[in-house]
Design a protein around this motif. Structure first.
Motif, PDB file in Angstrom:
ATOM      1  N   GLY A  63       0.787  -1.231   0.000  1.00  0.00           N
ATOM      2  CA  GLY A  63       0.000   0.000   0.000  1.00  0.00           C
ATOM      3  C   GLY A  63       0.819   1.281   0.000  1.00  0.00           C
ATOM      4  O   GLY A  63       0.308   2.356   0.265  1.00  0.00           O
ATOM      5  N   GLY A  64       2.113   1.177  -0.318  1.00  0.00           N
ATOM      6  CA  GLY A  64       2.921   2.395  -0.276  1.00  0.00           C
ATOM      7  C   GLY A  64       3.387   2.871  -1.634  1.00  0.00           C
ATOM      8  O   GLY A  64       4.122   3.861  -1.739  1.00  0.00           O
ATOM      9  N   ILE A  65       2.940   2.203  -2.702  1.00  0.00           N
ATOM     10  CA  ILE A  65       3.486   2.461  -4.042  1.00  0.00           C
ATOM     11  C   ILE A  65       2.957   3.762  -4.628  1.00  0.00           C
ATOM     12  O   ILE A  65       1.838   4.180  -4.283  1.00  0.00           O
ATOM     13  CB  ILE A  65       3.150   1.293  -4.999  1.00  0.00           C
ATOM     14  N   SER A  66       3.749   4.389  -5.456  1.00  0.00           N
ATOM     15  CA  SER A  66       3.249   5.523  -6.256  1.00  0.00           C
ATOM     16  C   SER A  66       2.482   4.923  -7.432  1.00  0.00           C
ATOM     17  O   SER A  66       3.066   4.302  -8.311  1.00  0.00           O
ATOM     18  CB  SER A  66       4.422   6.364  -6.776  1.00  0.00           C
ATOM     19  N   GLU A  67       1.163   5.074  -7.430  1.00  0.00           N
ATOM     20  CA  GLU A  67       0.349   4.519  -8.535  1.00  0.00           C
ATOM     21  C   GLU A  67       0.744   5.171  -9.856  1.00  0.00           C
ATOM     22  O   GLU A  67       0.799   4.536 -10.896  1.00  0.00           O
ATOM     23  CB  GLU A  67      -1.148   4.770  -8.281  1.00  0.00           C
ATOM     24  N   GLU A  68       1.077   6.439  -9.755  1.00  0.00           N
ATOM     25  CA  GLU A  68       1.386   7.194 -10.991  1.00  0.00           C
ATOM     26  C   GLU A  68       2.643   6.637 -11.653  1.00  0.00           C
ATOM     27  O   GLU A  68       2.684   6.402 -12.853  1.00  0.00           O
ATOM     28  CB  GLU A  68       1.572   8.672 -10.597  1.00  0.00           C
ATOM     29  N   ARG A  69       3.680   6.377 -10.847  1.00  0.00           N
ATOM     30  CA  ARG A  69       4.942   5.932 -11.451  1.00  0.00           C
ATOM     31  C   ARG A  69       5.001   4.418 -11.553  1.00  0.00           C
ATOM     32  O   ARG A  69       5.640   3.866 -12.421  1.00  0.00           O
ATOM     33  CB  ARG A  69       6.120   6.439 -10.609  1.00  0.00           C
ATOM     34  N   GLY A  70       4.353   3.737 -10.606  1.00  0.00           N
ATOM     35  CA  GLY A  70       4.460   2.269 -10.607  1.00  0.00           C
ATOM     36  C   GLY A  70       5.670   1.793  -9.834  1.00  0.00           C
ATOM     37  O   GLY A  70       5.864   0.613  -9.607  1.00  0.00           O
ATOM     38  N   TRP A  71       6.533   2.744  -9.432  1.00  0.00           N
ATOM     39  CA  TRP A  71       7.693   2.408  -8.588  1.00  0.00           C
ATOM     40  C   TRP A  71       7.844   3.510  -7.551  1.00  0.00           C
ATOM     41  O   TRP A  71       7.250   4.590  -7.680  1.00  0.00           O
ATOM     42  CB  TRP A  71       8.970   2.290  -9.417  1.00  0.00           C
ATOM     43  N   GLY A  72       8.635   3.213  -6.477  1.00  0.00           N
ATOM     44  CA  GLY A  72       8.846   4.251  -5.464  1.00  0.00           C
ATOM     45  C   GLY A  72       7.578   4.552  -4.678  1.00  0.00           C
ATOM     46  O   GLY A  72       6.517   3.971  -4.891  1.00  0.00           O
ATOM     47  N   ARG A  73       7.727   5.528  -3.771  1.00  0.00           N
ATOM     48  CA  ARG A  73       6.677   5.737  -2.784  1.00  0.00           C
ATOM     49  C   ARG A  73       5.659   6.775  -3.259  1.00  0.00           C
ATOM     50  O   ARG A  73       5.965   7.673  -4.040  1.00  0.00           O
ATOM     51  CB  ARG A  73       7.350   6.218  -1.495  1.00  0.00           C
ATOM     52  N   GLU A  74       4.405   6.591  -2.746  1.00  0.00           N
ATOM     53  CA  GLU A  74       3.412   7.610  -3.031  1.00  0.00           C
ATOM     54  C   GLU A  74       3.790   8.861  -2.221  1.00  0.00           C
ATOM     55  O   GLU A  74       4.551   8.787  -1.273  1.00  0.00           O
ATOM     56  CB  GLU A  74       1.998   7.107  -2.655  1.00  0.00           C
ATOM     57  N   ALA A  75       3.230  10.004  -2.643  1.00  0.00           N
ATOM     58  CA  ALA A  75       3.449  11.294  -1.936  1.00  0.00           C
ATOM     59  C   ALA A  75       4.952  11.538  -1.756  1.00  0.00           C
ATOM     60  O   ALA A  75       5.406  11.994  -0.714  1.00  0.00           O
ATOM     61  CB  ALA A  75       2.744  11.297  -0.589  1.00  0.00           C
ATOM     62  N   GLU A  76       5.711  11.157  -2.773  1.00  0.00           N
ATOM     63  CA  GLU A  76       7.174  11.247  -2.694  1.00  0.00           C
ATOM     64  C   GLU A  76       7.666  12.643  -3.044  1.00  0.00           C
ATOM     65  O   GLU A  76       6.999  13.413  -3.729  1.00  0.00           O
ATOM     66  CB  GLU A  76       7.771  10.204  -3.659  1.00  0.00           C
ATOM     67  N   THR A  77       8.846  12.959  -2.504  1.00  0.00           N
ATOM     68  CA  THR A  77       9.559  14.193  -2.899  1.00  0.00           C
ATOM     69  C   THR A  77      10.982  13.770  -3.270  1.00  0.00           C
ATOM     70  O   THR A  77      11.401  12.668  -2.935  1.00  0.00           O
ATOM     71  CB  THR A  77       9.618  15.179  -1.711  1.00  0.00           C
ATOM     72  N   PHE A  78      11.683  14.646  -3.973  1.00  0.00           N
ATOM     73  CA  PHE A  78      13.025  14.301  -4.461  1.00  0.00           C
ATOM     74  C   PHE A  78      14.027  15.396  -4.072  1.00  0.00           C
ATOM     75  O   PHE A  78      14.901  15.761  -4.840  1.00  0.00           O
ATOM     76  CB  PHE A  78      12.987  14.080  -5.982  1.00  0.00           C
ATOM     77  N   THR A  79      13.891  15.868  -2.809  1.00  0.00           N
ATOM     78  CA  THR A  79      14.748  16.971  -2.350  1.00  0.00           C
ATOM     79  C   THR A  79      16.209  16.528  -2.273  1.00  0.00           C
ATOM     80  O   THR A  79      17.106  17.221  -2.741  1.00  0.00           O
ATOM     81  CB  THR A  79      14.276  17.441  -0.961  1.00  0.00           C
ATOM     82  N   ALA A  80      16.407  15.333  -1.711  1.00  0.00           N
ATOM     83  CA  ALA A  80      17.790  14.849  -1.571  1.00  0.00           C
ATOM     84  C   ALA A  80      18.417  14.674  -2.946  1.00  0.00           C
ATOM     85  O   ALA A  80      19.585  15.028  -3.166  1.00  0.00           O
ATOM     86  CB  ALA A  80      17.804  13.538  -0.808  1.00  0.00           C
TER      87      ALA A  80
END
Ligand code: FO1
Length: 332
Positions: A63-80
Motif C-alpha cells: 500500500g505504499g506504491i506511487s500509482e502514478e509511477r508504478g515504482w517508489g513511494r506515493e506522496a514522494e519528494t526528491f529533495t535529496a
C-alpha cells in the motif's frame, strides 16, 4: 493451496495485487503466496543498495506504491536527489525519492552489518505486511548489464562502434532503453545461489505463476539462478504464465526493447515459445491475441485467450482466477 510466483517490477506486482484481491473477494481460493523477486535490477546508488523489483512488490502489495509511477513511494519528494545534483554528484539520472531513501538506508545498514538480503527483505516486509512471503531470487549480488554501442560514439580502428556493458538501470532510466541493446549479461550470476526458501517454495507449490513481468530481464533473470529452472521443470505443479505482450505491445515498461535485444519477436506467442513447454504448462493471452492460441497449443502449452488489461483490481483478480482455471485444466 500454496502459490509461488516469479516477479519483476510493475506488471508482476500489479498482477499479484489482483491475485490477493481475488482471494479477499472470494473470486480466487485462499492460498499462501510466495513471491520470488528479481534482484538483477539491483544497484548501488550514492552508497545505498537499491532493490527496485523487491521494493515495487513490497510497496505495491503493502500500500505504499506511487500509482502514478508504478515504482517508489506515493506522496514522494526528491529533495535529496536535487541536493545531490547541486553538488554535481552522479548518477543524477537516478530518481532517488526522499521517502524511498529510508528503505535503502535500513537495507544498506543491515547488509553492512552482515545480514543477508533475504533477512533484510523479511525485516522490511514486517513494516509493509505485503500479504505474501517475498524472497529475493538470491542473496548474492547478480546485476543485469546491457551490451550497447558506446554512447560516446567511440569506434575501434576498423570504425566499428565499441561495445560496452552498462548497468541495466542506466540503460532503462538514463537512456530509456533507446540505445540498441546487443544483449544482456548478469554480472555475478555464476556465483548466485537461490536464496533460502526459494527452491522449497518451488518444490512445495501447488501452482507456479509467471505474472506479466518482463520475460527477459525479470523472470528470465530469476530462471538463470542455478537450480531454479530445473526445480520448476521437475515440479508436478502446473506452471501458468500470463503474457506481458498484448496485441504486439508490452503493457508496462519496455519489454519490447528487451525482446528485440535477444532476437525474440514482441508477440504473445514468441514469449511463450521462449519460455518453452518444458517450463510452461499453460499460457494466458489477451483476447486481442486469440489468433495465437492454436500456435501456442502446438508448442505443447495449453493456451486460453482472456482479457489481460489490468485496468482495475477486479479485472486483475479475474485474470488471476482464469490462471487458476487454466492450471486446473492442465492438471486434468
Ligand atoms: N524508473 C524510472 O524510470 N526512473 C527512475 O528514476 C527510477 C528510479 C527508481 C528508484 C527506485 C526504484 O525502486 C525504482 C526506480 N525506477 C525508476 C524503476 C526501476 O528502474 C524499474 O522499475 C525496474 O528496475 C524495472 O522493473
Amino acid at each position: 493451496m500454496r502459490i509461488t510466483a516469479l516477479a519483476g517490477g510493475v506488471g508482476g506486482a500489479r498482477f499479484l495485487r489482483g491475485l490477493l484481491h481475488g482471494m479477499a473477494t472470494g473470486l480466487v481460493p485462499e492460498a499462501d503466496v510466495t513471491v520470488i523477486g528479481n534482484t538483477g535490477d539491483d544497484i548501488w546508488v550514492h552508497g545505498l543498495r537499491v532493490c527496485p523489483d523487491l521494493d515495487t512488490v513490497m510497496y505495491t502489495l503493502g500500500g505504499g506504491i506511487s500509482e502514478e509511477r508504478g515504482w517508489g513511494r506515493e506522496a514522494e519528494t526528491f529533495t535529496a536527489k536535487d541536493e545531490l545534483a547541486a553538488y554535481g554528484v552522479e548518477p543524477a539520472w537516478f530518481g532517488l525519492g526522499d521517502r524511498d531513501i529510508a528503505t535503502h538506508l535500513v537495507r544498506t545498514q543491515s547488509l553492512n552489518s552482515g545480514y543477508a538480503l533475504s533477512d533484510v527483505t523479511a525485516a522490511l516486509c514486517a513494516r509493509w505486511q505485503p500479504g505474501v512471503t517475498l524472497l529475493p531470487m538470491s542473496d548474492q549480488r547478480a546485476e543485469t548489464h546491457v551490451i550497447v554501442d558506446d554512447p560516446s560514439g567511440a569506434c575501434d580502428d576498423l570504425g566499428n562502434p565499441m561495445q560496452i556493458a552498462i548497468h541495466f538501470q542506466e540503460w532503462w532510466i538514463r537512456w530509456r532503453a533507446s540505445i540498441p541493446a546487443h544483449g544482456f549479461t548478469v554480472i555475478g550470476m555464476e556465483d548466485a545461489r537461490p536464496a533460502p526458501g526459494v527452491l522449497e517454495a518451488i518444490e512445495s507449490a501447488d501452482l507456479i505463476l509467471f505474472p506479466p513481468s518482463n520475460p527477459i530481464v525479470s523472470i528470465g533473470t530469476i530462471l538463470q539462478v542455478s537450480g531454479v529452472r530445473e526445480a520448476i521443470i521437475r515440479t508436478a505443479a502446473p506452471v501458468i504464465g500470463v503474457s506481458p505482450i498484448i496485441g504486439g505491445r508490452p503493457v508496462h515498461g519496455m519489454a519490447d526493447a528487451c525482446l528485440q535485444a535477444v532476437g525474440i519477436d514482441t508477440t504473445a506467442e514468441a514469449v511463450a515459445r521462449n519460455y518453452g513447454s518444458d517450463l510452461l504448462d499453460g499460457w494466458l493471452v489477451d483476447t486481442s491475441d486469440s489468433d495465437v492460441v492454436s500456435k501456442v497449443e502446438s508448442l505443447g502449452i495449453q493456451c486460453v485467450a482472456v482479457p489481460l488489461l489490468m485496468s482495475d483490481l477486479d479485472a486483475t483478480a479475474a485474470m488471476a482466477a482464469r490462471a487458476i482455471d487454466l492450471a486446473n485444466l492442465t492438471r486434468a
